[in-house]
Scaffold this motif. Sequence first.
Motif, mmCIF file in Angstrom:
data_model
loop_
_atom_site.group_PDB
_atom_site.id
_atom_site.type_symbol
_atom_site.label_atom_id
_atom_site.label_comp_id
_atom_site.label_asym_id
_atom_site.label_seq_id
_atom_site.Cartn_x
_atom_site.Cartn_y
_atom_site.Cartn_z
ATOM 1 N N LEU A 14 0.853 -1.196 0.000
ATOM 2 C CA LEU A 14 0.000 0.000 0.000
ATOM 3 C C LEU A 14 0.883 1.239 0.000
ATOM 4 C CD1 LEU A 14 -1.328 -2.149 2.428
ATOM 5 C CD2 LEU A 14 -3.233 -0.746 1.709
ATOM 6 N N THR A 15 0.407 2.299 -0.666
ATOM 7 C CA THR A 15 1.156 3.562 -0.652
ATOM 8 C C THR A 15 0.189 4.697 -0.349
ATOM 9 O OG1 THR A 15 0.836 3.970 -3.017
ATOM 10 C CG2 THR A 15 2.823 2.768 -2.385
ATOM 11 N N ASN A 16 0.727 5.747 0.242
ATOM 12 C CA ASN A 16 -0.113 6.919 0.492
ATOM 13 C C ASN A 16 0.731 8.187 0.482
ATOM 14 O OD1 ASN A 16 0.856 7.591 3.249
ATOM 15 N ND2 ASN A 16 -0.086 5.619 3.791
ATOM 16 N N ALA A 17 0.025 9.303 0.444
ATOM 17 C CA ALA A 17 0.644 10.615 0.638
ATOM 18 C C ALA A 17 0.340 11.025 2.073
ATOM 19 C CB ALA A 17 0.019 11.620 -0.325
ATOM 20 N N ALA A 18 1.330 11.604 2.754
ATOM 21 C CA ALA A 18 1.114 11.939 4.165
ATOM 22 C C ALA A 18 1.851 13.214 4.536
ATOM 23 C CB ALA A 18 1.590 10.779 5.051
ATOM 24 N N VAL A 92 5.824 5.745 12.255
ATOM 25 C CA VAL A 92 4.436 5.451 12.634
ATOM 26 C C VAL A 92 3.491 6.400 11.876
ATOM 27 C CG1 VAL A 92 2.792 5.425 14.552
ATOM 28 C CG2 VAL A 92 5.161 4.681 14.931
ATOM 29 N N TYR A 93 2.499 5.803 11.236
ATOM 30 C CA TYR A 93 1.511 6.567 10.463
ATOM 31 C C TYR A 93 0.230 6.676 11.279
ATOM 32 C CZ TYR A 93 -1.846 7.280 6.558
ATOM 33 O OH TYR A 93 -2.821 7.754 5.703
ATOM 34 N N CYS A 94 -0.312 7.871 11.339
ATOM 35 C CA CYS A 94 -1.597 8.055 12.031
ATOM 36 C C CYS A 94 -2.665 8.403 11.003
ATOM 37 C CB CYS A 94 -1.478 9.180 13.059
ATOM 38 S SG CYS A 94 -3.036 9.468 13.920
ATOM 39 N N ALA A 100 -10.722 17.399 5.912
ATOM 40 C CA ALA A 100 -9.969 18.615 6.250
ATOM 41 C C ALA A 100 -8.563 18.221 6.699
ATOM 42 C CB ALA A 100 -10.672 19.373 7.373
ATOM 43 N N PHE A 101 -7.576 19.027 6.368
ATOM 44 C CA PHE A 101 -6.237 18.843 6.947
ATOM 45 C C PHE A 101 -6.294 19.261 8.417
ATOM 46 C CE2 PHE A 101 -4.994 19.477 2.393
ATOM 47 C CZ PHE A 101 -4.306 18.291 2.217
ATOM 48 N N GLU A 102 -5.216 18.982 9.153
ATOM 49 C CA GLU A 102 -5.213 19.148 10.604
ATOM 50 C C GLU A 102 -5.021 20.601 11.052
ATOM 51 O OE1 GLU A 102 -3.159 16.900 8.875
ATOM 52 O OE2 GLU A 102 -4.860 15.558 9.177
ATOM 53 N N GLY A 119 -2.155 10.976 7.761
ATOM 54 C CA GLY A 119 -2.859 10.883 6.490
ATOM 55 C C GLY A 119 -4.306 10.478 6.692
ATOM 56 N N MET A 120 -4.927 10.065 5.596
ATOM 57 C CA MET A 120 -6.372 9.778 5.646
ATOM 58 C C MET A 120 -6.714 8.407 5.059
ATOM 59 S SD MET A 120 -7.699 13.445 4.138
ATOM 60 C CE MET A 120 -6.802 14.962 4.440
ATOM 61 N N SER A 121 -5.737 7.528 4.944
ATOM 62 C CA SER A 121 -6.048 6.258 4.260
ATOM 63 C C SER A 121 -5.238 5.108 4.849
ATOM 64 C CB SER A 121 -5.754 6.400 2.757
ATOM 65 O OG SER A 121 -4.357 6.514 2.540
ATOM 66 N N THR A 122 -5.156 4.033 4.119
ATOM 67 C CA THR A 122 -4.238 2.901 4.336
ATOM 68 C C THR A 122 -4.597 2.002 5.528
ATOM 69 O OG1 THR A 122 -2.455 4.185 3.325
ATOM 70 C CG2 THR A 122 -1.768 2.281 4.628
ATOM 71 N N ASN A 157 -1.831 21.914 1.550
ATOM 72 C CA ASN A 157 -2.716 22.041 0.385
ATOM 73 C C ASN A 157 -2.494 20.878 -0.576
ATOM 74 O OD1 ASN A 157 -1.042 23.079 -2.122
ATOM 75 N ND2 ASN A 157 -0.179 24.004 -0.269
ATOM 76 N N HIS A 158 -3.578 20.522 -1.223
ATOM 77 C CA HIS A 158 -3.566 19.313 -2.053
ATOM 78 C C HIS A 158 -2.651 19.452 -3.274
ATOM 79 C CE1 HIS A 158 -4.894 15.429 -3.262
ATOM 80 N NE2 HIS A 158 -5.458 15.864 -4.379
ATOM 81 N N GLU A 159 -2.464 20.680 -3.770
ATOM 82 C CA GLU A 159 -1.580 20.874 -4.926
ATOM 83 C C GLU A 159 -0.147 20.437 -4.592
ATOM 84 O OE1 GLU A 159 -1.332 21.204 -8.112
ATOM 85 O OE2 GLU A 159 -3.490 20.945 -7.925
ATOM 86 N N GLU A 160 0.304 20.817 -3.381
ATOM 87 C CA GLU A 160 1.655 20.420 -2.965
ATOM 88 C C GLU A 160 1.756 18.894 -2.853
ATOM 89 O OE1 GLU A 160 2.998 21.818 0.910
ATOM 90 O OE2 GLU A 160 5.064 21.186 0.505
ATOM 91 N N VAL A 161 0.685 18.292 -2.357
ATOM 92 C CA VAL A 161 0.652 16.823 -2.226
ATOM 93 C C VAL A 161 0.844 16.177 -3.608
ATOM 94 C CG1 VAL A 161 -0.832 14.856 -1.611
ATOM 95 C CG2 VAL A 161 -0.790 16.907 -0.144
ATOM 96 N N LEU A 162 0.077 16.677 -4.587
ATOM 97 C CA LEU A 162 0.160 16.095 -5.934
ATOM 98 C C LEU A 162 1.526 16.354 -6.564
ATOM 99 C CD1 LEU A 162 -3.372 17.063 -7.333
ATOM 100 C CD2 LEU A 162 -2.634 14.863 -6.388
HETATM 101 O O1 LIG Z 1 -3.916 8.749 1.526
HETATM 102 P P1 LIG Z 1 -3.857 9.106 0.085
HETATM 103 O O2 LIG Z 1 -5.088 8.754 -0.655
HETATM 104 O O3 LIG Z 1 -2.585 8.687 -0.585
HETATM 105 O O4 LIG Z 1 -3.855 10.716 -0.019
HETATM 106 C C1 LIG Z 1 -3.750 11.660 0.996
HETATM 107 O O5 LIG Z 1 -3.602 12.890 0.372
HETATM 108 C C2 LIG Z 1 -4.903 13.448 0.083
HETATM 109 C C3 LIG Z 1 -4.913 14.863 0.585
HETATM 110 O O6 LIG Z 1 -3.989 15.652 -0.111
HETATM 111 C C4 LIG Z 1 -5.909 12.600 0.827
HETATM 112 O O7 LIG Z 1 -6.558 11.731 -0.086
HETATM 113 C C5 LIG Z 1 -5.023 11.835 1.792
HETATM 114 O O8 LIG Z 1 -5.615 10.626 2.210
#
Ligand SMILES: O=P(O)(O)O[C@H]1O[C@H](CO)[C@@H](O)[C@H]1O
Length: 194
Positions: A14-18, A92-94, A100-102, A119-122, A157-162
């Motif tokens: 699994l991978t995520n952005a955090a 450790v991932y929470c 909303a961001f924190e 983050g919000m997933s995984t 902000n989500h742009e920086e995440v992407l």
């Molecule tokens: O956890 P993933 O989906 O990788 O992405 C993380 O980044 C997004 C917010 O920028 C949210 O979707 C958050 O969960």
Amino acid sequence: MRVFKLMGVDTVFLTNAAGGLNQDYKVGDVMILKDHINMPGFAGTNPLAGPNDERFGVRFPPMSDAYDRELRRLARAAAADLGYDDFLREGVYCVLGGPAFETIAECRMLQQLGADAVGMSTVHEVLVARHSGLRCFALSLITNRAVMDYESRETANHEEVLETGRRRAQQLQELVSTMVARMESHNNNNNKTC
Ligand SMILES: O=P(O)(O)O[C@H]1O[C@H](CO)[C@@H](O)[C@H]1O
Ligand SMILES: Nc1nc2[nH]cnc2c(=O)[nH]1
């Protein structure tokens, strides 16, 4: 995860952005998950809530071994061989509910609780996967630094995440494909000796 299990899959990546809570982490770091904090779980939100489906797993599954030790070792070795040591972390991932961001106070609290990234997933997927007996390996890309300072003008902000995701995409692909190739070669060698 349950469909994967029924298809005969035994390991999931699994991978995520955090957001980085650990003050040593930089944007672009890649964190191997060694553990998680399931914050929604504290309030009773857990994908395993409700009647247990015994076809997949037990009512009360352990989670102290959620992130496979051997796969984490393999990731560290693969990252070292690829020259990724400079940006590889383990922590450790929470998970929070989002979207909303924190707030600053929330980030400070999570850091004090021992979380390195937020983050919000995984975690939901890992809970179900482990319940079904799948081996789990997970990576967080630290796409932004959590805002911890009331003087700061930064906001998540989500742009920086992407954008951070785009910058590290190729190296993340390389890390995962190197791990998979080594797992395949390990499995083939074991099958030959059986
Ligand atoms: O956890 P993933 O989906 O990788 O992405 C993380 O980044 C997004 C917010 O920028 C949210 O979707 C958050 O969960
Ligand atoms: N909750 C949360 N999710 C994220 N996904 C990417 N960055 C972040 C962050 O800072 N907080």
